[in-house]
Design a protein around this motif. Structure first.
Motif, PDB file in Angstrom:
ATOM      1  N   LEU A 234       1.507  -7.774   1.728  1.00  6.16           N
ATOM      2  CA  LEU A 234       2.410  -6.662   1.504  1.00  6.16           C
ATOM      3  C   LEU A 234       2.988  -6.860   0.113  1.00  6.16           C
ATOM      4  O   LEU A 234       3.620  -7.889  -0.162  1.00  6.16           O
ATOM      5  CB  LEU A 234       3.526  -6.665   2.556  1.00  6.16           C
ATOM      6  CG  LEU A 234       4.690  -5.720   2.320  1.00  6.16           C
ATOM      7  CD1 LEU A 234       4.220  -4.267   2.360  1.00  6.16           C
ATOM      8  CD2 LEU A 234       5.774  -5.951   3.339  1.00  6.16           C
ATOM      9  N   LEU A 235       2.735  -5.906  -0.782  1.00  7.88           N
ATOM     10  CA  LEU A 235       3.219  -6.034  -2.157  1.00  7.88           C
ATOM     11  C   LEU A 235       4.721  -5.799  -2.210  1.00  7.88           C
ATOM     12  O   LEU A 235       5.225  -4.808  -1.687  1.00  7.88           O
ATOM     13  CB  LEU A 235       2.493  -5.039  -3.065  1.00  7.88           C
ATOM     14  CG  LEU A 235       0.993  -5.238  -3.210  1.00  7.88           C
ATOM     15  CD1 LEU A 235       0.393  -4.159  -4.100  1.00  7.88           C
ATOM     16  CD2 LEU A 235       0.677  -6.600  -3.773  1.00  7.88           C
ATOM     17  N   ILE A 236       5.421  -6.718  -2.844  1.00 11.06           N
ATOM     18  CA  ILE A 236       6.871  -6.610  -3.000  1.00 11.06           C
ATOM     19  C   ILE A 236       7.195  -5.898  -4.310  1.00 11.06           C
ATOM     20  O   ILE A 236       8.174  -5.171  -4.400  1.00 11.06           O
ATOM     21  CB  ILE A 236       7.521  -8.006  -2.976  1.00 11.06           C
ATOM     22  CG1 ILE A 236       7.250  -8.667  -1.631  1.00 11.06           C
ATOM     23  CG2 ILE A 236       9.013  -7.919  -3.238  1.00 11.06           C
ATOM     24  CD1 ILE A 236       7.664 -10.109  -1.568  1.00 11.06           C
ATOM     25  N   LYS A 237       6.380  -6.122  -5.331  1.00  4.98           N
ATOM     26  CA  LYS A 237       6.560  -5.487  -6.635  1.00  4.98           C
ATOM     27  C   LYS A 237       5.260  -4.792  -7.019  1.00  4.98           C
ATOM     28  O   LYS A 237       4.205  -5.080  -6.470  1.00  4.98           O
ATOM     29  CB  LYS A 237       6.908  -6.533  -7.699  1.00  4.98           C
ATOM     30  CG  LYS A 237       8.231  -7.231  -7.454  1.00  4.98           C
ATOM     31  CD  LYS A 237       8.533  -8.221  -8.539  1.00  4.98           C
ATOM     32  CE  LYS A 237       9.842  -8.924  -8.256  1.00  4.98           C
ATOM     33  NZ  LYS A 237      10.093 -10.004  -9.205  1.00  4.98           N
ATOM     34  N   ASP A 238       5.346  -3.891  -8.008  1.00  2.72           N
ATOM     35  CA  ASP A 238       4.151  -3.230  -8.518  1.00  2.72           C
ATOM     36  C   ASP A 238       3.268  -4.263  -9.201  1.00  2.72           C
ATOM     37  O   ASP A 238       3.753  -5.079  -9.992  1.00  2.72           O
ATOM     38  CB  ASP A 238       4.521  -2.142  -9.535  1.00  2.72           C
ATOM     39  CG  ASP A 238       5.298  -0.999  -8.916  1.00  2.72           C
ATOM     40  OD1 ASP A 238       5.326  -0.905  -7.681  1.00  2.72           O
ATOM     41  OD2 ASP A 238       5.872  -0.198  -9.676  1.00  2.72           O
TER      42      ASP A 238
ATOM     43  N   ALA B 293       4.543  -1.335  -5.018  1.00  3.43           N
ATOM     44  CA  ALA B 293       5.361  -2.057  -4.040  1.00  3.43           C
ATOM     45  C   ALA B 293       5.365  -1.299  -2.716  1.00  3.43           C
ATOM     46  O   ALA B 293       5.474  -0.082  -2.681  1.00  3.43           O
ATOM     47  CB  ALA B 293       6.771  -2.218  -4.569  1.00  3.43           C
ATOM     48  N   GLY B 294       5.231  -2.033  -1.626  1.00  5.89           N
ATOM     49  CA  GLY B 294       5.200  -1.435  -0.303  1.00  5.89           C
ATOM     50  C   GLY B 294       3.793  -1.194   0.211  1.00  5.89           C
ATOM     51  O   GLY B 294       3.607  -0.904   1.387  1.00  5.89           O
ATOM     52  N   ASP B 295       2.800  -1.316  -0.645  1.00  4.27           N
ATOM     53  CA  ASP B 295       1.408  -1.136  -0.224  1.00  4.27           C
ATOM     54  C   ASP B 295       0.908  -2.397   0.489  1.00  4.27           C
ATOM     55  O   ASP B 295       1.307  -3.509   0.151  1.00  4.27           O
ATOM     56  CB  ASP B 295       0.492  -0.857  -1.417  1.00  4.27           C
ATOM     57  CG  ASP B 295       0.745   0.486  -2.053  1.00  4.27           C
ATOM     58  OD1 ASP B 295       1.484   1.295  -1.468  1.00  4.27           O
ATOM     59  OD2 ASP B 295       0.197   0.723  -3.153  1.00  4.27           O
ATOM     60  N   ILE B 296       0.027  -2.199   1.447  1.00  3.55           N
ATOM     61  CA  ILE B 296      -0.617  -3.319   2.118  1.00  3.55           C
ATOM     62  C   ILE B 296      -2.045  -3.381   1.596  1.00  3.55           C
ATOM     63  O   ILE B 296      -2.797  -2.413   1.696  1.00  3.55           O
ATOM     64  CB  ILE B 296      -0.597  -3.130   3.643  1.00  3.55           C
ATOM     65  CG1 ILE B 296       0.850  -3.078   4.120  1.00  3.55           C
ATOM     66  CG2 ILE B 296      -1.364  -4.250   4.335  1.00  3.55           C
ATOM     67  CD1 ILE B 296       1.007  -2.611   5.530  1.00  3.55           C
ATOM     68  N   LYS B 297      -2.401  -4.499   0.998  1.00  2.00           N
ATOM     69  CA  LYS B 297      -3.710  -4.647   0.362  1.00  2.00           C
ATOM     70  C   LYS B 297      -4.435  -5.864   0.911  1.00  2.00           C
ATOM     71  O   LYS B 297      -3.814  -6.868   1.256  1.00  2.00           O
ATOM     72  CB  LYS B 297      -3.567  -4.813  -1.155  1.00  2.00           C
ATOM     73  CG  LYS B 297      -2.996  -3.619  -1.864  1.00  2.00           C
ATOM     74  CD  LYS B 297      -4.004  -2.505  -1.881  1.00  2.00           C
ATOM     75  CE  LYS B 297      -3.456  -1.307  -2.626  1.00  2.00           C
ATOM     76  NZ  LYS B 297      -4.429  -0.284  -2.822  1.00  2.00           N
ATOM     77  N   LYS B 298      -5.737  -5.750   0.940  1.00  2.00           N
ATOM     78  CA  LYS B 298      -6.564  -6.890   1.308  1.00  2.00           C
ATOM     79  C   LYS B 298      -7.037  -7.523   0.009  1.00  2.00           C
ATOM     80  O   LYS B 298      -7.672  -6.862  -0.826  1.00  2.00           O
ATOM     81  CB  LYS B 298      -7.757  -6.438   2.147  1.00  2.00           C
ATOM     82  CG  LYS B 298      -8.606  -7.588   2.619  1.00  2.00           C
ATOM     83  CD  LYS B 298      -9.688  -7.139   3.569  1.00  2.00           C
ATOM     84  CE  LYS B 298     -10.569  -8.323   3.853  1.00  2.00           C
ATOM     85  NZ  LYS B 298     -10.788  -8.583   5.223  1.00  2.00           N
TER      86      LYS B 298
END
Length: 175
Positions: free
Chosen positions: A4-8, A15-20
Motif C-alpha cells: 500500500l503506497l503511503i506517498k506518491d 498514495a493510497g494505491d495498492i500495487k504488486k
C-alpha cells in the motif's frame, strides 16, 4: 508482494494505491524509505485516510511549485561542445550539466535526479523534462552546437519563430 503506497512514487503510483511489486523492491526500497507498507487487512482500512492526506499534501506542493514550473517551462539552454565531423560529441551533456545550467538561469536548485532525459551525445535540439512533482513537469529545450559555431546558434536562439520563418523563404530564393 502487495504494498500500500503511503506517498506518491514516480512511475509506480499515487498514495493510497495498492500495487504488486517485486519482493526486493518492496523490502529493500519502498518500505525502508517510508514510501509503502505491506498490504495487510489492517493497512487496507487506512486507504481512504492515506488518499485524503496525500491529496492535501499534493495540492500544497503543486501550489508552492506552480510559479517555479512556469519559470522553468520553455527555458532554452545552449551548450557548446567539441564534436567530430559526423556531429557526435567527444563527451556528453548529462543531467548534472542541465541541472547546473537551470540553476544558473533561474536561481533555483534542481537536483539531477529530477531531470528526465538520456545523456546527449550528438549535436542538435533536445527536450528534457524537470519533474518537480508528479503533476508539475515543465519542459526545457536544450540546444547543443559546436564550439566554433556559437554566433550562428546564438542568433537563431535570439530570433523569434516568426522571424525565422520570414528569413527561411528569403534564403531559399537567393539559392
Amino acid at each position: 508482494m502487495k504494498v500500500l503506497l503511503i506517498k506518491d512514487v514516480y512511475k509506480l503510483g499515487r498514495a493510497g494505491d495498492i500495487k504488486k511489486v517485486a519482493d526486493g523492491f518492496g523490502r529493500n526500497f519502498l518500505i525502508p524509505q517510508g514510501l509503502a507498507m505491506l498490504a495487510t487487512a489492517g493497512a487496507l482500512k487506512q486507504v481512504n485516510t492515506i488518499r485524503s492526506q496525500a491529496e492535501v499534501r499534493r495540492t500544497e506542493q503543486n501550489s508552492e511549485l506552480k510559479d517555479l514550473a512556469a519559470l522553468i517551462n520553455g527555458v532554452k539552454l545552449v551548450f557548446d561542445a567539441k564534436a567530430g565531423e559526423t556531429g557526435k560529441l567527444y563527451g556528453s551533456i548529462t543531467t548534472q550539466d542541465v541541472a547546473t545550467a537551470i540553476q544558473e538561469k533561474t536561481r533555483y536548485e534542481v537536483k539531477k535526479a529530477q531531470i528526465d532525459m538520456q545523456p546527449i551525445r550528438t549535436l542538435g535540439e533536445f527536450t528534457a523534462y524537470v519533474r518537480l512533482t508528479m503533476d508539475l513537469v515543465p519542459e526545457v529545450k536544450i540546444i547543443v552546437h559546436r564550439e566554433g559555431e556559437a554566433l550562428e546558434v546564438a542568433e537563431a536562439v535570439a530570433a523569434t519563430p516568426a522571424e525565422a520563418e520570414a528569413e527561411a523563404p528569403a534564403e531559399t530564393a537567393e539559392a
